[in-house]
Design a protein around this motif. Structure first.
Motif, short mmCIF file in Angstrom:
data_model
loop_
_atom_site.label_atom_id
_atom_site.label_comp_id
_atom_site.label_asym_id
_atom_site.label_seq_id
_atom_site.Cartn_x
_atom_site.Cartn_y
_atom_site.Cartn_z
N ASP A 26 25.62 72.94 28.87
CA ASP A 26 25.64 72.66 27.57
C ASP A 26 24.26 73.22 26.65
O ASP A 26 23.90 72.51 26.82
N GLY A 27 24.32 74.56 26.14
CA GLY A 27 23.53 75.05 24.70
C GLY A 27 21.99 75.17 25.39
O GLY A 27 21.17 75.89 24.87
N LEU A 28 21.71 75.04 26.70
CA LEU A 28 20.85 75.85 27.47
C LEU A 28 20.46 77.01 27.05
O LEU A 28 19.12 77.37 26.39
N GLY A 29 20.76 77.92 27.01
CA GLY A 29 21.02 79.24 26.39
C GLY A 29 22.00 80.66 27.04
O GLY A 29 22.96 80.26 26.95
N ASN A 30 21.76 81.83 26.29
CA ASN A 30 22.88 82.31 26.23
C ASN A 30 22.45 83.94 27.17
O ASN A 30 21.11 84.37 27.54
N VAL A 31 23.37 83.75 27.94
CA VAL A 31 23.45 84.97 29.54
C VAL A 31 23.61 86.39 28.68
O VAL A 31 24.82 86.36 28.10
N ARG A 32 23.15 87.11 28.67
CA ARG A 32 23.41 88.92 28.23
C ARG A 32 23.42 89.75 29.34
O ARG A 32 22.44 89.63 30.04
N THR A 33 24.33 90.60 29.75
CA THR A 33 23.86 91.51 30.68
C THR A 33 23.95 92.93 30.03
O THR A 33 23.83 93.60 29.09
N LEU A 34 21.93 93.52 30.23
CA LEU A 34 21.21 94.69 29.90
C LEU A 34 22.30 95.95 30.93
O LEU A 34 22.30 97.04 30.43
N ASP A 35 22.32 95.53 32.05
CA ASP A 35 22.63 96.78 32.35
C ASP A 35 23.33 95.99 34.79
O ASP A 35 22.13 95.02 35.52
N ASN A 36 24.43 96.45 34.01
CA ASN A 36 24.46 95.77 35.19
C ASN A 36 24.84 96.09 36.82
O ASN A 36 25.00 95.32 38.21
N LYS A 37 24.47 97.32 36.98
CA LYS A 37 24.49 98.26 38.51
C LYS A 37 22.59 98.00 38.87
O LYS A 37 22.19 98.15 39.90
N LYS A 38 21.81 97.67 37.81
CA LYS A 38 20.50 96.94 38.33
C LYS A 38 20.22 95.79 38.92
O LYS A 38 18.97 95.95 38.86
N GLY A 39 21.10 95.10 37.81
CA GLY A 39 20.84 93.93 37.94
C GLY A 39 20.13 92.91 36.92
O GLY A 39 19.68 92.13 36.97
N LEU A 40 19.52 93.69 35.80
CA LEU A 40 19.43 93.46 34.65
C LEU A 40 19.51 92.70 33.81
O LEU A 40 21.64 92.96 33.19
N ILE A 41 19.75 91.16 33.04
CA ILE A 41 19.64 90.34 32.45
C ILE A 41 18.41 90.02 31.54
O ILE A 41 17.73 89.58 31.54
N LYS A 42 19.42 89.31 30.43
CA LYS A 42 18.45 87.79 28.79
C LYS A 42 19.82 87.50 29.19
O LYS A 42 20.24 87.08 28.83
N ILE A 43 17.95 86.24 29.84
CA ILE A 43 19.03 84.75 28.90
C ILE A 43 18.41 84.77 28.27
O ILE A 43 16.39 84.59 27.48
N ILE A 44 18.77 84.02 27.20
CA ILE A 44 17.93 83.14 25.17
C ILE A 44 17.81 82.04 25.20
O ILE A 44 19.20 81.29 25.54
N THR A 45 17.72 81.11 24.73
CA THR A 45 16.73 80.05 24.85
C THR A 45 16.01 79.80 23.52
O THR A 45 15.39 80.49 22.92
N ASN A 46 16.05 78.66 23.57
CA ASN A 46 14.82 78.18 22.17
C ASN A 46 13.73 77.71 23.08
O ASN A 46 13.93 77.01 24.16
N SER A 47 12.67 77.57 22.09
CA SER A 47 11.51 76.48 22.49
C SER A 47 11.61 75.39 23.24
O SER A 47 10.63 75.20 24.36
N PHE A 48 12.28 74.57 22.95
CA PHE A 48 12.19 73.17 23.48
C PHE A 48 13.29 72.96 24.70
O PHE A 48 12.82 71.99 24.92
N LEU A 49 13.57 74.23 24.74
CA LEU A 49 13.95 73.63 25.93
C LEU A 49 13.98 75.11 27.08
O LEU A 49 14.05 75.13 28.11
#
Length: 79
Positions: A26-49
């Motif tokens: 819970d609250g560790l981060g958010n995953v966003r898919t940038l390009d599912n065919k290439k397998g590129l994702i972004k994970i957003i979190t904060n400095s504390f985590l």
């Protein structure tokens, strides 16, 4: 508190699994898919985590989940 983002290359079949693992912490981060065919994702979190996120990603690698961190930087503000 600053936000950070990881740009990650993985196998496309791992995207959903990585998302579910990150969501399970819970609250560790958010995953966003940038390009599912290439397998590129972004994970957003904060400095504390950041250390916790690093540990989770290393554990996933230890369980044969293909993860290559392309960038780890301050969040650019784009979802």
């Amino acid at each position: 508190m600053k936000s950070w983002e990881y740009i990650i290359h993985t196998k496309k079949e791992n995207i959903d699994f990585i998302n579910k693992i990150v969501e399970a912490y819970d609250g560790l981060g958010n995953v966003r898919t940038l390009d599912n065919k290439k397998g590129l994702i972004k994970i957003i979190t904060n400095s504390f985590l950041l250390n916790d996120m690093d540990k989770v990603l290393e554990k996933l690698k230890g369980h044969n989940v293909s993860i290559k961190i392309l960038e780890k930087r301050e969040w650019l503000g784009v979802l």
